[in-house]
Motif scaffolding. Structure first.
Motif, PDB file in Angstrom:
ATOM      1  N   LEU A 149      15.404  12.417 -22.230  1.00  9.17           N
ATOM      2  CA  LEU A 149      14.018  11.813 -20.790  1.00  9.17           C
ATOM      3  C   LEU A 149      14.114  11.309 -19.844  1.00  9.17           C
ATOM      4  O   LEU A 149      15.519  11.368 -19.419  1.00  9.17           O
ATOM      5  N   PRO A 150      13.102  10.627 -19.345  1.00  6.74           N
ATOM      6  CA  PRO A 150      13.133  10.539 -17.551  1.00  6.74           C
ATOM      7  C   PRO A 150      13.843   8.979 -17.766  1.00  6.74           C
ATOM      8  O   PRO A 150      14.085   8.544 -19.061  1.00  6.74           O
ATOM      9  N   ALA A 151      13.571   9.087 -16.066  1.00  7.27           N
ATOM     10  CA  ALA A 151      14.858   8.231 -16.178  1.00  7.27           C
ATOM     11  C   ALA A 151      13.755   7.117 -16.688  1.00  7.27           C
ATOM     12  O   ALA A 151      14.871   5.575 -17.236  1.00  7.27           O
ATOM     13  N   GLU A 152      12.986   6.579 -15.838  1.00  3.07           N
ATOM     14  CA  GLU A 152      12.063   5.182 -16.425  1.00  3.07           C
ATOM     15  C   GLU A 152      11.857   4.876 -18.345  1.00  3.07           C
ATOM     16  O   GLU A 152      11.895   4.281 -18.007  1.00  3.07           O
ATOM     17  N   GLN A 153      11.759   6.178 -18.695  1.00  2.00           N
ATOM     18  CA  GLN A 153      12.045   5.904 -20.540  1.00  2.00           C
ATOM     19  C   GLN A 153      13.542   6.015 -20.796  1.00  2.00           C
ATOM     20  O   GLN A 153      13.820   4.145 -21.642  1.00  2.00           O
ATOM     21  N   ALA A 154      14.218   6.334 -19.972  1.00  2.00           N
ATOM     22  CA  ALA A 154      15.563   5.682 -20.797  1.00  2.00           C
ATOM     23  C   ALA A 154      16.271   4.204 -20.518  1.00  2.00           C
ATOM     24  O   ALA A 154      17.298   3.926 -21.086  1.00  2.00           O
ATOM     25  N   THR A 155      15.419   4.183 -19.004  1.00  2.00           N
ATOM     26  CA  THR A 155      15.871   2.418 -18.396  1.00  2.00           C
ATOM     27  C   THR A 155      15.256   1.915 -19.534  1.00  2.00           C
ATOM     28  O   THR A 155      16.406   0.550 -20.150  1.00  2.00           O
ATOM     29  N   ARG A 156      14.317   1.697 -19.990  1.00  2.00           N
ATOM     30  CA  ARG A 156      13.699   0.523 -21.319  1.00  2.00           C
ATOM     31  C   ARG A 156      14.848   1.207 -22.566  1.00  2.00           C
ATOM     32  O   ARG A 156      14.824  -0.217 -22.903  1.00  2.00           O
TER      33      ARG A 156
END
Length: 314
Positions: A149-156
């Motif tokens: 996943l992209p970092a933004e989605q993985a962070t969530r």
């Protein structure tokens, strides 16, 4: 018998005591059955519980006989009484005895149900399937799906996991509301020097020394040797024996102690002489002592040099 003698108060007390005993048995049985439902192995169904059930059943049977007889006699006394107070107390006793019989009946039914309940719980707990605990596969359920996943989605995803999986978080700062009680509490008055110390009760210990001060002085005089004239321990023991029969033991003790002289202590205290003992392999020829015939002598210490060394070190 108490009813026939007109002792209604004693009969009432006996009935109330029996009722209290029945309540005790019922409560003990209730706790035992609850513990059995939780874990049948935690309850002693081999000796303790069967003995308690047998004792309780015997109590119930005995009270049934007595209280049925009391109930028959008290009803007769109530109906035949002419005194209104006596009639009223007899009526109260009838109600108490009825309540006792009701409690005995309830206890008896629970006692009879205890055995089947134990066997049912034993079967249920013995053949029950072990509890399955579902664990979390961090790699398969969290790490592997998150890595592409992209970092933004993985962070969530990771923020949601750690928010619920790492427990409570201590607040970074203390709120004033949490300190209200502490701030409003008046200070405790304290004495400047604290509480008064109790006076210790000192007990003088008895003097259990084997050797007296005179014997110690005599031994030290005997060991006060010239620095260039050491002596054998055998000669010192013989001379000490002439002075006092117990003095050789003290001389031998001091000589053995001198075999490892406290040089460091003598250096720090600035002493000028130091008693020493050396073993040259000569055996001791004495009828009371054995070992080596030590050479005992006195060494002169450089007190001035030691004092200068201490001054430089400080």
């Amino acid at each position: 018998m108490l009813i026939r003698r007109g002792r209604l108060a004693d009969a009432q007390l006996a009935a109330e005591q029996a009722r209290y005993r029945t309540v005790q048995y019922a409560e003990t049985l209730r706790r035992t059955l609850e513990a059995t439902r939780r874990n049948v192995r935690a309850v002693d169904w081999l000796n303790t519980v069967p003995d308690m059930i047998a004792e309780a059943l015997e109590h119930v049977a005995d009270r049934y006989r007595h209280e049925n007889a009391i109930l028959t006699n008290i009803r007769k006394a109530r109906d035949e009484a002419e005194d209104q107070e006596h009639k009223r107390r007899a009526a109260e006793l009838v109600d108490i005895v009825k309540d006792c019989i009701r409690r005995h009946t309830q206890l008896q039914s629970r006692l009879l149900e205890a055995g089947p309940l134990f066997r049912a719980e034993q079967d249920r707990q013995a053949f029950a399937a072990p509890t399955a605990y579902t664990g979390l596969d961090l790699y398969g359920q969290l790490l592997a799906p998150v890595l592409p996943l992209p970092a933004e989605q993985a962070t969530r995803v990771t923020d949601a996991f750690f928010a619920h999986g790492t427990g409570l978080r201590t607040p970074a700062s203390v709120r004033i509301g949490d300190l209200v009680d502490l701030l409003l509490t008046p200070p405790v008055e304290r004495q400047h020097l604290g509480a008064e110390m109790p006076e210790p009760d000192l007990i003088a210990t008895p003097d259990d020394s084997r050797f007296s001060e005179e014997q110690l002085a005599s031994a030290m005089e005997l060991l006060d040797l010239e620095h260039d004239a050491p002596r054998r321990l055998s000669g010192l023991l013989a001379e000490a024996r002439l002075r006092d029969p117990d003095l050789p033991y003290l001389v031998a003790l001091l000589a053995v102690h001198a075999a490892s002289p406290p040089v460091g202590t003598a250096y720090r205290q600035g002493e000028e002489r130091l008693l020493f003992a050396v073993d040259d392999g000569t055996p001791l020829d004495d009828h009371e002592f054995g070992g080596a015939d030590l050479i005992v002598g006195t060494a002169l210490l450089d007190a001035v040099g030691m004092a200068a060394d201490r001054t430089e070190a400080s």
